[in-house]
Write a protein that holds these residues in place. Structure first.
Motif, PDB file in Angstrom:
ATOM      1  N   PHE A  88       0.735  -1.161   0.011  1.00 41.71           N
ATOM      2  CA  PHE A  88      -0.178  -0.109   0.056  1.00 41.71           C
ATOM      3  C   PHE A  88       0.775   1.173   0.026  1.00 41.71           C
ATOM      4  CE2 PHE A  88      -2.799  -3.400   1.950  1.00 41.71           C
ATOM      5  CZ  PHE A  88      -3.652  -3.312   0.900  1.00 41.71           C
ATOM      6  N   ALA A  89       2.027   1.140   0.776  1.00 46.49           N
ATOM      7  CA  ALA A  89       2.907   2.497   0.748  1.00 46.49           C
ATOM      8  C   ALA A  89       3.902   2.621  -0.439  1.00 46.49           C
ATOM      9  CB  ALA A  89       3.461   2.366   2.081  1.00 46.49           C
ATOM     10  N   GLY A  90       3.795   1.400  -0.855  1.00 49.08           N
ATOM     11  CA  GLY A  90       5.075   1.444  -2.237  1.00 49.08           C
ATOM     12  C   GLY A  90       6.084   1.513  -1.771  1.00 49.08           C
ATOM     13  N   GLN A  91       6.685   1.206  -0.585  1.00 49.78           N
ATOM     14  CA  GLN A  91       7.888   1.422   0.080  1.00 49.78           C
ATOM     15  C   GLN A  91       8.495   0.234   0.555  1.00 49.78           C
ATOM     16  OE1 GLN A  91       7.488   4.269   3.187  1.00 49.78           O
ATOM     17  NE2 GLN A  91       7.580   6.088   1.547  1.00 49.78           N
ATOM     18  N   PRO A  92       8.843  -1.054  -0.280  1.00 50.23           N
ATOM     19  CA  PRO A  92       9.178  -2.207   0.387  1.00 50.23           C
ATOM     20  C   PRO A  92      10.343  -1.782   1.306  1.00 50.23           C
ATOM     21  CG  PRO A  92       9.159  -2.114  -2.190  1.00 50.23           C
ATOM     22  CD  PRO A  92       9.195  -0.944  -1.734  1.00 50.23           C
ATOM     23  N   ALA A  93      10.178  -2.815   2.469  1.00 47.22           N
ATOM     24  CA  ALA A  93      11.084  -2.673   3.579  1.00 47.22           C
ATOM     25  C   ALA A  93      12.463  -3.064   3.236  1.00 47.22           C
ATOM     26  CB  ALA A  93      10.553  -3.416   4.879  1.00 47.22           C
ATOM     27  N   SER A  94      13.368  -2.728   3.954  1.00 43.68           N
ATOM     28  CA  SER A  94      14.923  -2.996   3.919  1.00 43.68           C
ATOM     29  C   SER A  94      15.157  -4.263   4.921  1.00 43.68           C
ATOM     30  CB  SER A  94      15.965  -2.194   4.333  1.00 43.68           C
ATOM     31  OG  SER A  94      15.791  -1.697   5.674  1.00 43.68           O
ATOM     32  N   GLY A  95      15.783  -5.114   4.845  1.00 42.87           N
ATOM     33  CA  GLY A  95      16.219  -6.327   5.877  1.00 42.87           C
ATOM     34  C   GLY A  95      16.278  -5.696   6.911  1.00 42.87           C
ATOM     35  N   GLU A  96      17.212  -4.628   7.225  1.00 40.41           N
ATOM     36  CA  GLU A  96      17.367  -3.829   8.597  1.00 40.41           C
ATOM     37  C   GLU A  96      16.209  -3.463   9.084  1.00 40.41           C
ATOM     38  OE1 GLU A  96      19.633   0.052  10.362  1.00 40.41           O
ATOM     39  OE2 GLU A  96      20.296  -0.807   8.403  1.00 40.41           O
ATOM     40  N   TRP A  97      15.165  -3.015   8.396  1.00 36.06           N
ATOM     41  CA  TRP A  97      13.850  -2.397   9.016  1.00 36.06           C
ATOM     42  C   TRP A  97      13.113  -3.747   9.473  1.00 36.06           C
ATOM     43  CZ3 TRP A  97       8.624  -2.827   7.893  1.00 36.06           C
ATOM     44  CH2 TRP A  97       7.713  -2.028   8.344  1.00 36.06           C
ATOM     45  N   ALA A  98      13.137  -4.606   8.694  1.00 35.22           N
ATOM     46  CA  ALA A  98      12.348  -6.037   8.958  1.00 35.22           C
ATOM     47  C   ALA A  98      13.032  -6.645  10.261  1.00 35.22           C
ATOM     48  CB  ALA A  98      12.524  -6.754   7.944  1.00 35.22           C
ATOM     49  N   ARG A  99      14.264  -6.489  10.321  1.00 31.57           N
ATOM     50  CA  ARG A  99      14.760  -6.948  11.592  1.00 31.57           C
ATOM     51  C   ARG A  99      14.534  -6.179  12.917  1.00 31.57           C
ATOM     52  NH1 ARG A  99      18.778  -8.007   7.745  1.00 31.57           N
ATOM     53  NH2 ARG A  99      19.937  -6.123   8.477  1.00 31.57           N
ATOM     54  N   GLY A 100      14.169  -4.853  12.762  1.00 33.22           N
ATOM     55  CA  GLY A 100      13.815  -4.005  13.679  1.00 33.22           C
ATOM     56  C   GLY A 100      12.243  -4.432  14.389  1.00 33.22           C
ATOM     57  N   LEU A 101      11.535  -5.025  13.384  1.00 34.18           N
ATOM     58  CA  LEU A 101      10.240  -5.482  13.761  1.00 34.18           C
ATOM     59  C   LEU A 101      10.606  -6.761  14.770  1.00 34.18           C
ATOM     60  CD1 LEU A 101       8.310  -5.318  10.373  1.00 34.18           C
ATOM     61  CD2 LEU A 101       8.136  -3.581  12.373  1.00 34.18           C
ATOM     62  N   VAL A 102      11.320  -7.764  14.284  1.00 33.67           N
ATOM     63  CA  VAL A 102      11.582  -8.722  15.281  1.00 33.67           C
ATOM     64  C   VAL A 102      12.108  -8.256  16.725  1.00 33.67           C
ATOM     65  CG1 VAL A 102      13.105 -10.718  15.396  1.00 33.67           C
ATOM     66  CG2 VAL A 102      12.132 -10.512  13.144  1.00 33.67           C
ATOM     67  N   ALA A 103      12.852  -7.355  16.639  1.00 35.54           N
ATOM     68  CA  ALA A 103      13.097  -6.993  17.896  1.00 35.54           C
ATOM     69  C   ALA A 103      12.200  -6.349  18.705  1.00 35.54           C
ATOM     70  CB  ALA A 103      14.469  -5.993  17.806  1.00 35.54           C
ATOM     71  N   ALA A 104      11.250  -5.674  18.070  1.00 35.15           N
ATOM     72  CA  ALA A 104      10.189  -5.002  18.886  1.00 35.15           C
ATOM     73  C   ALA A 104       9.145  -6.141  19.484  1.00 35.15           C
ATOM     74  CB  ALA A 104       9.359  -4.206  17.807  1.00 35.15           C
ATOM     75  N   LEU A 105       8.959  -7.141  18.138  1.00 34.28           N
ATOM     76  CA  LEU A 105       8.149  -8.350  18.817  1.00 34.28           C
ATOM     77  C   LEU A 105       8.661  -8.907  20.180  1.00 34.28           C
ATOM     78  CD1 LEU A 105       5.658 -10.376  18.320  1.00 34.28           C
ATOM     79  CD2 LEU A 105       7.490 -11.613  16.935  1.00 34.28           C
ATOM     80  N   LEU A 106      10.182  -9.445  19.989  1.00 31.54           N
ATOM     81  CA  LEU A 106      10.704 -10.154  21.133  1.00 31.54           C
ATOM     82  C   LEU A 106      10.896  -9.183  22.374  1.00 31.54           C
ATOM     83  CD1 LEU A 106      13.242 -12.218  19.052  1.00 31.54           C
ATOM     84  CD2 LEU A 106      10.841 -12.801  19.809  1.00 31.54           C
ATOM     85  N   ALA A 107      10.926  -7.912  22.446  1.00 33.39           N
ATOM     86  CA  ALA A 107      10.844  -7.127  23.248  1.00 33.39           C
ATOM     87  C   ALA A 107       9.745  -7.075  24.231  1.00 33.39           C
ATOM     88  CB  ALA A 107      11.394  -5.700  23.035  1.00 33.39           C
ATOM     89  N   GLY A 108       8.633  -7.508  23.715  1.00 35.33           N
ATOM     90  CA  GLY A 108       7.325  -7.657  24.504  1.00 35.33           C
ATOM     91  C   GLY A 108       6.331  -6.977  23.996  1.00 35.33           C
TER      92      GLY A 108
END
Length: 183
Positions: free
Chosen positions: A163-183
């Motif tokens: 929808f935003a037309g801005q595919p994520a970088s691997g670094e940005w995607a890994r930041g989502l993992v960190a946020a999920l695992l942080a609680g």
């Protein structure tokens, strides 16, 4: 009495299916979704339109089948030995896949084809994420709930790409993992 229709796993049936799927992907990438019609797909695949209508019935069903085929198994579930490592590597692979303009064109066309379109584009990703979480649970590790992981990982990744037309970088995607695992 109703007889079950059996399809052959190889031979002409498999060649037709592959040609039609390739035609769908090419047409989705080449132009507007409105240009993706059964006669156009049939012409590009080198088959008669009746063949396509008989097997798929509608453009929506055809797109869902092509998307399911395309998005099944193209991202491997990693096993790094830790939940964080598995999720980071997997998210990097999914982000790379979603950065492909041809993948995005097929996803957008499929999503726009009807209510089942989104499922065809995401069901394999849900299964992969579920497998990663189940494996970590079997190792005795603390795991997030699957739906929470889907919402926090796939939701932003797909939204950003589609929808935003801005595919994520691997670094940005890994930041989502960190946020999920942080609680």
């Amino acid at each position: 009495m109703t007889e079950a229709v059996q399809t052959r796993p190889g031979g002409r049936s498999a060649r037709v299916r592959a040609a039609v799927h390739r035609a769908v992907e090419e047409l989705a990438a080449a132009g507007p979704a409105e240009a993706l019609t059964i006669p156009a797909v049939a012409a590009r695949a080198g088959v008669h339109p009746t063949t396509v209508y008989r097997r798929w019935g509608s453009v929506g069903q055809l797109l869902a089948d092509a998307a399911t085929s395309r998005f099944s198994g193209n991202v491997v579930v990693p096993d790094t030995g830790s939940l964080a490592g598995d999720l980071e590597r997997w998210m990097d692979d999914v982000a790379t896949d979603l950065a492909d303009p041809d993948v995005l064109a097929l996803m957008r066309a499929t999503i726009g084809s009807g209510p089942d379109g989104g499922c065809a584009c995401a069901v394999d990703r849900h299964e992969q994420l579920g497998a990663i979480i189940e494996r970590e649970q079997a190792r005795g590790g603390k795991v997030p709930e699957l739906e929470r992981a889907v919402d926090m990982l796939l939701g932003p990744l797909y939204y950003r790409a589609i929808f935003a037309g801005q595919p994520a970088s691997g670094e940005w995607a890994r930041g989502l993992v960190a946020a999920l695992l942080a609680g």
